[in-house]
Design a protein around this motif. Structure first.
Motif, PDB file in Angstrom:
ATOM      1  N   GLU A 152       0.820  -1.209   0.000  1.00  0.00           N
ATOM      2  CA  GLU A 152       0.000   0.000   0.000  1.00  0.00           C
ATOM      3  C   GLU A 152       0.852   1.257   0.000  1.00  0.00           C
ATOM      4  O   GLU A 152       0.560   2.202  -0.709  1.00  0.00           O
ATOM      5  N   CYS A 153       1.896   1.275   0.801  1.00  0.00           N
ATOM      6  CA  CYS A 153       2.782   2.441   0.843  1.00  0.00           C
ATOM      7  C   CYS A 153       3.439   2.666  -0.519  1.00  0.00           C
ATOM      8  O   CYS A 153       3.560   3.802  -0.971  1.00  0.00           O
ATOM      9  N   ALA A 154       3.852   1.591  -1.166  1.00  0.00           N
ATOM     10  CA  ALA A 154       4.475   1.719  -2.486  1.00  0.00           C
ATOM     11  C   ALA A 154       3.472   2.269  -3.489  1.00  0.00           C
ATOM     12  O   ALA A 154       3.764   3.218  -4.219  1.00  0.00           O
ATOM     13  N   PHE A 155       2.259   1.708  -3.517  1.00  0.00           N
ATOM     14  CA  PHE A 155       1.249   2.136  -4.480  1.00  0.00           C
ATOM     15  C   PHE A 155       0.800   3.575  -4.234  1.00  0.00           C
ATOM     16  O   PHE A 155       0.744   4.386  -5.163  1.00  0.00           O
ATOM     17  N   TYR A 200       9.913  -6.686  -0.779  1.00  0.00           N
ATOM     18  CA  TYR A 200      10.107  -5.288  -1.138  1.00  0.00           C
ATOM     19  C   TYR A 200       9.310  -5.015  -2.405  1.00  0.00           C
ATOM     20  O   TYR A 200       9.505  -5.668  -3.424  1.00  0.00           O
ATOM     21  N   PHE A 201       8.369  -4.073  -2.323  1.00  0.00           N
ATOM     22  CA  PHE A 201       7.463  -3.770  -3.422  1.00  0.00           C
ATOM     23  C   PHE A 201       7.973  -2.577  -4.219  1.00  0.00           C
ATOM     24  O   PHE A 201       8.443  -1.595  -3.647  1.00  0.00           O
ATOM     25  N   SER A 202       7.853  -2.666  -5.516  1.00  0.00           N
ATOM     26  CA  SER A 202       8.246  -1.590  -6.409  1.00  0.00           C
ATOM     27  C   SER A 202       7.180  -1.472  -7.489  1.00  0.00           C
ATOM     28  O   SER A 202       6.777  -2.478  -8.083  1.00  0.00           O
ATOM     29  N   CYS A 203       6.682  -0.276  -7.713  1.00  0.00           N
ATOM     30  CA  CYS A 203       5.689  -0.075  -8.764  1.00  0.00           C
ATOM     31  C   CYS A 203       6.010   1.221  -9.500  1.00  0.00           C
ATOM     32  O   CYS A 203       6.633   2.128  -8.962  1.00  0.00           O
ATOM     33  N   TYR A 204       5.594   1.256 -10.758  1.00  0.00           N
ATOM     34  CA  TYR A 204       5.852   2.443 -11.559  1.00  0.00           C
ATOM     35  C   TYR A 204       4.819   2.569 -12.666  1.00  0.00           C
ATOM     36  O   TYR A 204       4.082   1.638 -12.986  1.00  0.00           O
ATOM     37  N   GLY A 205       4.757   3.740 -13.245  1.00  0.00           N
ATOM     38  CA  GLY A 205       3.836   4.028 -14.335  1.00  0.00           C
ATOM     39  C   GLY A 205       4.142   5.405 -14.883  1.00  0.00           C
ATOM     40  O   GLY A 205       5.029   6.105 -14.403  1.00  0.00           O
TER      41      GLY A 205
END
Length: 129
Positions: free
Chosen positions: A65-68, A99-104
């Motif tokens: 959630e923090c990553a998103f 460890y979560f990583s997201c991008y766009g």
């Protein structure tokens, strides 16, 4: 000269930054859930034209959630209306942590045309008998 009060100022500033970060993520979450800030995996939004591409935004953290919402808040910070081409990754560490990583891509959308309201004909009432 050494000041005994230096540490206190630093703690107050850190707490203030922490509160701002929390409010920033809360705002991002509210906008996302209300549907006012779309995040899609596709290269565009159906029925909406992209006016301007602002660039790549990313979010990272040990909590998904923090990553998103960090990603969403970053896009909002630069004036985006939406995120397109959303992707996410999870790295699994030997100690069991993730460890979560997201991008766009943060984009500004064309404004929707104003809804045209059909004018109803006015009826004139006569008050004469």
């Amino acid at each position: 000269m050494l000041s005994l009060f230096t540490g206190s100022d630093k703690k107050i500033r850190e707490r203030h930054e922490e509160l701002k970060k929390g409010a920033r993520l809360k705002n991002a979450k509210e906008l996302f859930f209300s549907g006012k800030f779309p995040v899609v995996t596709t290269p565009g939004l159906e029925g909406r034209k992209i006016r301007r591409v602002l660039g790549l935004v990313s979010g990272r953290g040990f909590d998904s959630e923090c990553a998103f919402y960090g990603l969403t808040a970053s896009a909002l910070d630069i004036g985006a209306d939406a995120i397109i081409g959303y992707q996410e990754n999870v790295a699994f560490h030997p100690d069991g942590s993730r460890y979560f990583s997201c991008y766009g891509t943060a984009v500004i959308l064309e404004k929707l045309p104003a809804a045209k309201t059909e004018a109803k004909p006015q009826t004139v009432k006569s008050f004469m008998h």
